[in-house]
Design an enzyme around this catalytic site. Structure first.
Site, short mmCIF file in Angstrom:
data_model
loop_
_atom_site.label_atom_id
_atom_site.label_comp_id
_atom_site.label_asym_id
_atom_site.label_seq_id
_atom_site.Cartn_x
_atom_site.Cartn_y
_atom_site.Cartn_z
CE LYS A 76 51.06 -85.34 -38.89
NZ LYS A 76 51.18 -86.59 -39.69
CB THR A 77 50.25 -88.74 -32.66
OG1 THR A 77 49.43 -88.17 -33.68
CG2 THR A 77 49.50 -88.80 -31.36
CG ASP A 121 46.51 -84.91 -35.11
OD1 ASP A 121 47.38 -84.42 -35.88
OD2 ASP A 121 46.11 -86.08 -35.19
CB THR A 170 48.27 -83.87 -43.27
OG1 THR A 170 46.98 -83.26 -43.16
CG2 THR A 170 48.34 -85.07 -42.35
NE ARG A 229 48.19 -94.24 -38.08
CZ ARG A 229 48.06 -92.92 -38.13
NH1 ARG A 229 47.78 -92.33 -39.27
NH2 ARG A 229 48.21 -92.21 -37.05
P1 ADP Z 1 50.77 -89.36 -37.24
O1 ADP Z 1 50.44 -88.66 -35.96
O2 ADP Z 1 51.87 -88.65 -38.02
O3 ADP Z 1 49.58 -89.65 -38.10
P2 ADP Z 1 51.50 -91.53 -35.47
O4 ADP Z 1 52.44 -90.82 -34.57
O5 ADP Z 1 50.13 -91.80 -34.96
O6 ADP Z 1 51.41 -90.77 -36.89
O7 ADP Z 1 52.23 -92.89 -35.92
C1 ADP Z 1 51.51 -94.00 -36.38
C2 ADP Z 1 52.10 -95.26 -35.79
O8 ADP Z 1 53.33 -95.52 -36.41
C3 ADP Z 1 52.37 -95.16 -34.29
O9 ADP Z 1 51.44 -95.89 -33.59
C4 ADP Z 1 53.73 -95.72 -34.09
O10 ADP Z 1 53.61 -97.02 -33.55
C5 ADP Z 1 54.33 -95.88 -35.46
N1 ADP Z 1 55.49 -95.00 -35.67
C6 ADP Z 1 55.46 -93.76 -36.23
N2 ADP Z 1 56.69 -93.27 -36.35
C7 ADP Z 1 57.53 -94.19 -35.87
C8 ADP Z 1 58.95 -94.26 -35.75
N3 ADP Z 1 59.74 -93.27 -36.17
N4 ADP Z 1 59.49 -95.37 -35.20
C9 ADP Z 1 58.69 -96.39 -34.81
N5 ADP Z 1 57.35 -96.40 -34.91
C10 ADP Z 1 56.76 -95.31 -35.43
#
Ligand code: ADP
Length: 353
Positions: A76-77, A121, A170, A229
């Site tokens: 998401k981030t 977030d 989430t 992640r």
């Molecule tokens: P969330 O915000 O949903 O908790 P993040 O955006 O922080 O998740 O993602 C976590 C890590 O996973 C990021 O640092 C990124 O490197 C990796 N990541 C997430 N989604 C992808 C994707 N679709 N392709 C490649 N790497 C990804």
């Protein structure tokens, strides 16, 4: 609802609790994809976003407010920063728990620039007063600011530049309807399949200059709970094992050895996943059991249980959420090699609540 910002001065107060960065600047996390083409999986969401981004860019407008929903670690981030990059926009990021008072949010909103992206977030944790401020900001691009107190109080309407709010959660169910309805774009992020995760592992290995063979990448992907992640985190730990034991190359032996040392089984389940399932079977006859009771039994915060552990166990078919609580499935008994006795009876279930 009008907000009182007697102690807030948009000229002087710098936005608090916000990390400010230009979207094209190198982010802290070198593994985060920068553009949609590097973002693996989520094919439909990606396709739709690329159309909405292109259309907004061609019209020279801000992208509609965007709501991203999905378990932790699914991107998401990352997507928020990708949207900022694709829109050639400035990005401001914060998280709802960091916003305490209305003036915290007002400080950020009055500092956003035209067509920029403002990412919040954990938006389900936004306080009601801040949420109401956000309604007007999202819809009318202004905020109400009350100066003074009592009968002499007067309201100033502060116009805001047209910006895009990206809210991530989430827990979509915990976001109020008035807030969720104000997002023009909604994207649900799903767990990744093994193939998509393998591509993420190989890309990350490349960035980290870490050698991993094809089969090892497949195995690692399979044990990553469908979550990038976790795939990236495991890759870094396995690189440590490989560096110390095998001269740097991650092969299937290293993956098996490392995962075993980290308490992760061949299905990608952690010790705590198995503890949760075992607790429901052994102490609650397979369930149902409420989240609060279960969280105490396994010594895990309810939020972590609900946001991190349960979604994957449910998606993998080990656990069910019923109106009366959590219940394990036959698959959980098989996983733990516990004889299946048909689970708890309806009478048992009634007794547990
Ligand atoms: P969330 O915000 O949903 O908790 P993040 O955006 O922080 O998740 O993602 C976590 C890590 O996973 C990021 O640092 C990124 O490197 C990796 N990541 C997430 N989604 C992808 C994707 N679709 N392709 C490649 N790497 C990804």
């Amino acid at each position: 609802m009008k907000q009182e910002f007697n102690d807030f001065n948009p000229e002087e107060d710098s936005p608090v609790a916000v990390t400010f960065q230009r979207a094209d600047e190198k982010t802290e996390n070198v593994l985060r994809p920068q553009y949609l083409e590097d973002f693996q999986g989520q094919a439909q969401l990606k396709e739709n976003l690329s159309v909405f981004i292109k259309a907004a860019r061609e019209r020279g407008e801000a992208l509609d407010h965007t709501f991203l929903i999905g378990p932790p670690g699914l991107g998401k981030t990352t997507l928020a920063s990708i949207i900022a990059n694709e829109m050639h926009s400035e990005l401001r990021m914060t998280s709802a728990p960091a916003l305490d008072k209305p003036k915290d949010l007002a400080g950020i909103l009055t500092n956003v620039t035209e067509n920029s992206i403002f990412f919040i977030d954990e938006i389900h944790r936004l306080k009601p007063a801040l949420e109401e401020m956000l309604y007007i900001a999202m819809e009318d691009f202004e905020i109400d600011w009350v100066i003074g107190q009592g009968p002499s109080a007067r309201t100033m309407r502060i116009p805001l530049p047209r910006f895009t709010l990206i809210g991530a959660t989430t827990k979509a169910g915990s976001v109020s309807t008035p807030l969720s309805e104000r997002f023009g774009i909604t994207g649900h992020l799903e767990y990744y399949n093994d193939e998509e995760l393998k591509k993420i592992v190989l890309r990350s290995a490349d960035i980290l200059s870490c050698r991993i063979d094809d089969e090892a990448a497949s195995l690692l992907a399979h044990c990553s709970r469908g979550t990038p992640r976790i795939a990236n985190r495991l890759l870094k730990r396995l690189r440590d094992f490989a560096d110390v034991m095998k001269g740097g190359c991650i092969d299937t032996d290293i993956v098996r050895y490392g995962l075993d040392k980290l308490g992760i089984d061949s299905n990608g389940l952690e010790k705590q996943d198995r503890a949760i399932l075992r607790t429901i079977i052994q102490f609650y006859q397979g369930g149902p059991v409420g989240a609060d009771t279960l969280s105490i039994s396994v010594g895990e915060a309810v939020e972590t249980l609900e946001d991190f552990y349960e979604p994957y166990l449910i998606q993998q078919g080990y656990l069910k959420r019923t109106p009366r609580g959590r219940m394990v499935t036959r698959k959980a008994y098989d996983l733990l090699n516990i004889e299946y006795n048909g689970g708890s009876t309806d009478a048992d279930q009634g007794l547990l609540f």
